[in-house]
Design a protein around this motif. Structure first.
Motif, mmCIF file in Angstrom:
data_model
loop_
_atom_site.group_PDB
_atom_site.id
_atom_site.type_symbol
_atom_site.label_atom_id
_atom_site.label_comp_id
_atom_site.label_asym_id
_atom_site.label_seq_id
_atom_site.Cartn_x
_atom_site.Cartn_y
_atom_site.Cartn_z
ATOM 1 N N LEU A 104 0.834 -1.190 0.000
ATOM 2 C CA LEU A 104 0.000 0.000 0.000
ATOM 3 C C LEU A 104 0.876 1.250 0.000
ATOM 4 N N ILE A 105 0.432 2.270 -0.722
ATOM 5 C CA ILE A 105 1.094 3.562 -0.743
ATOM 6 C C ILE A 105 0.202 4.576 -0.029
ATOM 7 N N LEU A 106 0.763 5.326 0.914
ATOM 8 C CA LEU A 106 0.050 6.427 1.552
ATOM 9 C C LEU A 106 0.332 7.699 0.765
ATOM 10 N N SER A 107 -0.701 8.296 0.200
ATOM 11 C CA SER A 107 -0.570 9.530 -0.570
ATOM 12 C C SER A 107 -1.116 10.693 0.248
ATOM 13 N N VAL A 108 -0.333 11.771 0.323
ATOM 14 C CA VAL A 108 -0.751 12.994 1.000
ATOM 15 C C VAL A 108 -0.974 14.063 -0.065
ATOM 16 N N LEU A 109 -2.194 14.590 -0.131
ATOM 17 C CA LEU A 109 -2.559 15.556 -1.166
ATOM 18 C C LEU A 109 -3.121 16.821 -0.530
ATOM 19 N N TYR A 110 -3.149 17.898 -1.325
ATOM 20 C CA TYR A 110 -3.682 19.167 -0.848
ATOM 21 C C TYR A 110 -4.526 19.795 -1.946
ATOM 22 N N GLY A 111 -5.651 20.410 -1.561
ATOM 23 C CA GLY A 111 -6.487 21.077 -2.543
ATOM 24 C C GLY A 111 -7.955 20.970 -2.193
ATOM 25 N N THR A 112 -8.755 20.684 -3.211
ATOM 26 C CA THR A 112 -10.198 20.530 -3.027
ATOM 27 C C THR A 112 -10.609 19.125 -3.446
ATOM 28 N N GLN A 113 -11.865 18.785 -3.204
ATOM 29 C CA GLN A 113 -12.359 17.463 -3.580
ATOM 30 C C GLN A 113 -12.192 17.219 -5.076
ATOM 31 N N SER A 114 -12.339 18.244 -5.888
ATOM 32 C CA SER A 114 -12.287 18.078 -7.341
ATOM 33 C C SER A 114 -10.896 18.276 -7.932
ATOM 34 N N GLN A 115 -9.999 18.913 -7.194
ATOM 35 C CA GLN A 115 -8.660 19.174 -7.724
ATOM 36 C C GLN A 115 -7.642 19.116 -6.595
ATOM 37 N N LYS A 116 -6.807 18.090 -6.627
ATOM 38 C CA LYS A 116 -5.828 17.872 -5.560
ATOM 39 C C LYS A 116 -4.412 17.862 -6.140
ATOM 40 N N LEU B 41 -0.539 16.449 -5.348
ATOM 41 C CA LEU B 41 0.178 15.468 -4.548
ATOM 42 C C LEU B 41 1.359 16.128 -3.848
ATOM 43 N N LEU B 42 1.435 15.956 -2.522
ATOM 44 C CA LEU B 42 2.571 16.462 -1.757
ATOM 45 C C LEU B 42 3.653 15.394 -1.604
ATOM 46 N N THR B 43 3.277 14.195 -1.197
ATOM 47 C CA THR B 43 4.259 13.123 -1.032
ATOM 48 C C THR B 43 3.562 11.773 -1.056
ATOM 49 N N GLU B 44 4.347 10.727 -1.279
ATOM 50 C CA GLU B 44 3.872 9.345 -1.216
ATOM 51 C C GLU B 44 4.829 8.534 -0.358
ATOM 52 N N ILE B 45 4.270 7.657 0.483
ATOM 53 C CA ILE B 45 5.086 6.834 1.373
ATOM 54 C C ILE B 45 4.672 5.377 1.214
ATOM 55 N N PRO B 46 5.559 4.507 0.686
ATOM 56 C CA PRO B 46 5.239 3.067 0.645
ATOM 57 C C PRO B 46 5.186 2.503 2.063
ATOM 58 N N LEU B 47 4.164 1.703 2.350
ATOM 59 C CA LEU B 47 4.031 1.116 3.673
ATOM 60 C C LEU B 47 4.686 -0.257 3.783
ATOM 61 N N ASP B 48 5.353 -0.677 2.723
ATOM 62 C CA ASP B 48 6.150 -1.903 2.753
ATOM 63 C C ASP B 48 7.249 -1.756 1.715
ATOM 64 N N TYR B 49 8.251 -2.608 1.804
ATOM 65 C CA TYR B 49 9.419 -2.501 0.930
ATOM 66 C C TYR B 49 9.071 -2.837 -0.516
ATOM 67 N N LEU B 50 9.575 -2.038 -1.461
ATOM 68 C CA LEU B 50 9.398 -2.270 -2.889
ATOM 69 C C LEU B 50 10.762 -2.501 -3.530
ATOM 70 N N SER B 51 10.915 -3.645 -4.184
ATOM 71 C CA SER B 51 12.171 -4.002 -4.819
ATOM 72 C C SER B 51 12.064 -3.778 -6.327
ATOM 73 N N ARG B 52 13.016 -3.049 -6.920
ATOM 74 C CA ARG B 52 13.000 -2.779 -8.354
ATOM 75 C C ARG B 52 13.339 -4.049 -9.140
ATOM 76 N N SER B 53 12.729 -4.160 -10.321
ATOM 77 C CA SER B 53 12.940 -5.317 -11.171
ATOM 78 C C SER B 53 12.857 -4.880 -12.632
ATOM 79 N N PHE B 54 12.928 -5.841 -13.536
ATOM 80 C CA PHE B 54 12.818 -5.580 -14.970
ATOM 81 C C PHE B 54 12.036 -6.726 -15.586
ATOM 82 N N PHE B 55 11.075 -6.371 -16.427
ATOM 83 C CA PHE B 55 10.214 -7.384 -17.028
ATOM 84 C C PHE B 55 10.340 -7.315 -18.541
ATOM 85 N N GLY B 56 10.534 -8.499 -19.191
ATOM 86 C CA GLY B 56 10.601 -8.549 -20.644
ATOM 87 C C GLY B 56 12.019 -8.728 -21.143
#
Length: 245
Positions: free
Chosen positions: A95-107, A109-124
Motif C-alpha cells: 500500500l502507498i500512503l498519498s498525502v494531497l492538498y487542494g479541493t475534492q475536485s482538484q488535488k 500530490l505532496l508526497t507518497e510513502i510506501p508502507l512496505d518494501y518495494l524491490s525494483r525489477s525488470f520485465f521482458g
C-alpha cells in the motif's frame, strides 16, 4: 488494522498536528502553521522534513494508493492451469500512503510513502522490457490468508485458459497503475484483472476492469493512469514468451 488507524479522506488541521503511526516503527507527523504544511517522516534510520507553502483556503487529504510502476509477479509455487479451466487469486500488493492538498475536485500530490518494501525489477527482453517492482506471491484466493493486511491492497485476478494446452507460467506482469481502489469491509481491494489465454500463437486478452468485484464497496482512489490498449498487448507478449522459453 492500518485502514482503521489512518483517517482516510479530508483532514482539517486547524494549526494543529496529526501523528500517524506507520509500519516498521515509522511515523508521519503533519503540521500546519498559517499558510505552510510540514511533513516529518520519522524512521529508525532517519528523520526527513518536507515543507509546502500551500495557502490557507484548501484542505489536506490522505488517500490510499498502489505503486507507480507495474508489479512483476512470481508465484511462490509452481502454477499450472489445465485447458478450459481458470485460476482465481488475490494478490497482496504494498500500500502507498498519498498525502494531497487542494479541493475534492482538484488535488495536488505532496508526497507518497510506501508502507512496505518495494524491490525494483525488470520485465521482458532487453529490447522491449520495462522497469517494474518485483513481488513473489503465494497467490492465495482469500485475502484473509495473508498476514500484512495493515499495509496492503488486494488485487483480484482471474486467469482463464481457453487454449488446448496446459498453461504454466514463471512470472507475469500486473499493471497496478491502471487499477482503482475500494474500501471492502476492513481491507483495501482493487478493481479486478481478467486475463484470457488463447494459446501461444494467438493474441490473448487482458481486461483491467473499472469497477469492484460485486461486493459492498466504497471508492477509495482512482487509477493512477488510464489503461493503454497497446501497452496491454505488449504486456501479454512478455507474458506469453515465458511459456515458449
Amino acid at each position: 488494522m492500518m485502514q482503521n488507524t489512518i483517517p482516510w479522506g479530508m483532514q482539517d488541521l486547524n494549526n494543529q498536528e496529526l501523528i500517524l503511526s506507520l509500519p516498521s516503527d515509522e511515523k508521519l507527523i503533519i503540521r500546519r502553521v498559517e499558510n505552510e504544511i510540514s511533513l516529518t517522516h520519522n524512521s529508525p534510520a532517519e528523520s526527513k522534513v518536507s515543507r509546502f507553502f500551500t495557502g490557507k483556503s484548501n484542505h489536506l487529504f490522505l488517500q490510499p494508493g498502489l505503486p507507480d510502476l507495474p508489479m512483476t509477479l512470481k508465484p511462490a509455487d509452481r502454477v499450472s492451469i489445465l485447458p478450459g479451466n481458470r485460476m482465481e487469486a488475490s494478490i497482496e500488493v504494498p500500500l502507498i500512503l498519498s498525502v494531497l492538498y487542494g479541493t475534492q475536485s482538484q488535488k495536488e500530490l505532496l508526497t507518497e510513502i510506501p508502507l512496505d518494501y518495494l524491490s525494483r525489477s525488470f520485465f521482458g527482453t532487453p529490447d522491449n522490457g520495462e522497469i517494474s517492482y518485483f513481488l513473489e506471491s503465494p497467490m492465495y484466493r482469500d485475502p484473509r490468508q495473508y498476514e500484512k493486511q495493515d499495509r496492503s491492497v488486494y488485487c483480484p485476478i482471474t486467469i482463464i485458459n481457453k487454449s488446448l494446452q496446459k498453461l504454466e507460467f514463471e512470472r507475469m506482469i500486473l499493471r497496478v497503475p491502471y487499477l482503482s481502489l475500494f474500501f471492502t469491509g476492513d481491507i483495501l481491494t482493487s478493481s479486478p484483472v481478467e486475463i484470457t489465454f488463447k494459446g501461444q500463437d494467438q493474441i490473448s486478452q487482458i481486461a483491467y476492469k473499472k469497477t469492484g468485484g460485486g461486493k459492498k464497496q466504497d471508492p477509495a482512489a482512482p487509477p493512477r493512469q488510464p489503461a493503454d490498449k497497446n501497452l496491454l498487448k505488449r504486456s501479454f507478449f512478455f507474458f506469453k514468451t515465458l511459456y515458449t522459453g
